[in-house]
Design a protein around this motif. Structure first.
Motif, short mmCIF file in Angstrom:
data_model
loop_
_atom_site.label_atom_id
_atom_site.label_comp_id
_atom_site.label_asym_id
_atom_site.label_seq_id
_atom_site.Cartn_x
_atom_site.Cartn_y
_atom_site.Cartn_z
N CYS A 16 0.82 -1.21 0.00
CA CYS A 16 0.00 0.00 0.00
C CYS A 16 0.86 1.27 0.00
O CYS A 16 1.65 1.48 0.92
CB CYS A 16 -0.92 -0.02 1.22
N PRO A 17 0.72 2.15 -0.99
CA PRO A 17 1.51 3.39 -1.02
C PRO A 17 1.13 4.35 0.09
O PRO A 17 1.99 5.07 0.62
CB PRO A 17 1.20 3.98 -2.40
N PHE A 75 2.49 6.84 5.36
CA PHE A 75 2.30 6.97 6.81
C PHE A 75 3.56 6.54 7.56
O PHE A 75 4.03 7.24 8.46
CB PHE A 75 1.11 6.13 7.29
N GLU A 76 4.10 5.39 7.20
CA GLU A 76 5.27 4.88 7.90
C GLU A 76 6.47 5.83 7.76
O GLU A 76 7.23 6.04 8.70
CB GLU A 76 5.64 3.48 7.38
N GLN A 77 6.61 6.38 6.56
CA GLN A 77 7.75 7.27 6.32
C GLN A 77 7.61 8.61 7.05
O GLN A 77 8.60 9.22 7.42
CB GLN A 77 7.90 7.51 4.81
N SER A 78 6.36 9.05 7.29
CA SER A 78 6.16 10.34 7.95
C SER A 78 5.96 10.21 9.46
O SER A 78 6.46 11.01 10.24
CB SER A 78 4.95 11.06 7.35
N TYR A 92 8.75 -0.52 4.21
CA TYR A 92 8.00 0.67 3.83
C TYR A 92 8.90 1.87 3.51
O TYR A 92 8.39 2.93 3.11
CB TYR A 92 7.05 1.07 4.97
N SER A 93 10.18 1.73 3.68
CA SER A 93 11.09 2.87 3.56
C SER A 93 11.19 3.38 2.12
O SER A 93 10.92 2.67 1.15
CB SER A 93 12.49 2.48 4.06
N LYS A 153 13.79 3.87 0.60
CA LYS A 153 14.89 3.15 -0.05
C LYS A 153 14.40 1.89 -0.77
O LYS A 153 14.92 1.54 -1.84
CB LYS A 153 15.95 2.77 0.99
N PHE A 154 13.41 1.21 -0.20
CA PHE A 154 13.02 -0.08 -0.73
C PHE A 154 11.58 -0.18 -1.26
O PHE A 154 11.32 -0.98 -2.16
CB PHE A 154 13.22 -1.18 0.33
N HIS A 155 10.66 0.58 -0.70
CA HIS A 155 9.26 0.35 -1.04
C HIS A 155 8.99 0.63 -2.52
O HIS A 155 9.24 1.73 -3.01
CB HIS A 155 8.33 1.21 -0.18
N PRO A 156 8.46 -0.38 -3.24
CA PRO A 156 8.23 -0.21 -4.68
C PRO A 156 6.89 0.45 -4.97
O PRO A 156 6.02 0.54 -4.09
CB PRO A 156 8.24 -1.65 -5.20
#
Length: 305
Positions: free
Chosen positions: A104-105, A110-113, A172-173, A175-178
């Protein structure tokens, strides 16, 4: 030669011819019976082969087969089907429920913020968190990245709640989340590459084996079968008991990622403060920074499934 001898000779010749014909008939009957028997065996073999092939063709494969496999549940889970992932200080009296899908984008945003703020609240003992992980994007976009990543998260949870939280953060980062349309997490190699960022999982052979063998695939299917629990069919969603928590809408205007994250974090904190009261500082509990994180046999205080 007399007439009598001539007649006897003819009679003997006819008997020899009749006997030869009888022997030939017997041979023909035996040959036909043998051919029929071989044909029947051949037909049965072919039919059996076809039946076996049809049976094999109708057997479930992949994730459908995982539904029928015996469940191997990760450690640090609870509930009847081991689908309760409850993490936090056992002394915390409140439980925040978080619903996510790895592909889920919006969950990644959310995880990044705000993911760090959520983890801090867990560590401070402000509340426990029950995670419910879905895989509906696999169905919407096609693929199996959500399920495969969830199975890998199960392998991380089996190591420790700390490893689970760190691995989820890495997945979720930025760097990796597609992109959700790219089914990158369907590849075990990609999941293991992300896991190398987590100290507890890097070069962890038991974890790597569990990911490659799909040890927690059946558990994953049991977890994703909770889709629609408490009416939740979108992610990320936050629940406190039966109450759905809602963050303020972020203004629709042009902004940098840093500005968006700042607004999103402020919105998350306001939502949490409104529901749980102002934060009381740190040191209220052990949380994922120390201790077990989950109390053995603890019941979900929300009373949910």
């Amino acid at each position: 030669m007399s007439t009598r001898n001539s007649q006897a000779s003819k009679t003997a010749a006819r008997e020899r011819i009749r006997a030869e014909r009888e022997r030939q008939k017997k041979k023909d009957r035996m040959r036909r019976q043998l051919v029929v028997a071989v044909s029947v065996v051949g037909v049965l073999a072919v039919a059996g082969g076809i039946g076996f092939a049809v049976m094999k063709a109708n057997e479930p494969t992949g994730w459908e087969a995982a539904k029928e496999a015996p469940q191997v549940a990760p450690a640090h889970t609870q509930g009847k089907d081991h689908t309760e992932i409850l993490i936090g200080d056992p002394k915390a009296t409140q439980t925040l429920e978080v619903f996510e899908d790895v592909r889920c984008p919006a969950c990644a945003a959310f995880e990044q913020s705000s993911g760090t703020a959520l983890l801090k609240d867990i560590k401070d003992g402000r509340y426990k968190v029950r995670y419910t992980m879905y895989s509906f994007i696999d169905g919407m976009q096609g693929g199996e990245g959500s399920k495969n990543a969830l199975s890998a998260l199960g392998a991380a949870l089996n190591v420790s709640p700390e490893a689970f939280l760190k691995y989820k953060t890495a997945l979720y980062s930025t760097k990796f989340h597609p992109d959700e349309r790219e089914d990158l997490y369907a590849k075990d190699s990609e999941l293991l590459k992300v896991a190398a960022e987590v100290p507890e999982l890097k070069n962890n052979k038991a974890f790597e084996t569990a990911v490659k063998k799909g040890t927690y695939d059946r558990w994953t299917m049991d977890m994703t079968a909770l889709f629609g629990r408490k009416g939740v069919k979108g992610t990320p969603t936050f629940m406190h008991g039966d109450k759905k928590l809602v963050m303020d809408q972020i203004p629709q205007r042009q902004m940098t990622p840093a500005q968006y994250n700042q607004l999103a974090l402020a919105g998350f904190k306001r939502m949490i403060d409104k529901e749980f009261g102002p934060a009381k500082g740190t040191g209220a509990g052990k949380g994922p920074g120390g201790g077990k994180g989950i109390r053995e046999g603890e019941k979900d205080p929300t009373g949910g499934h």
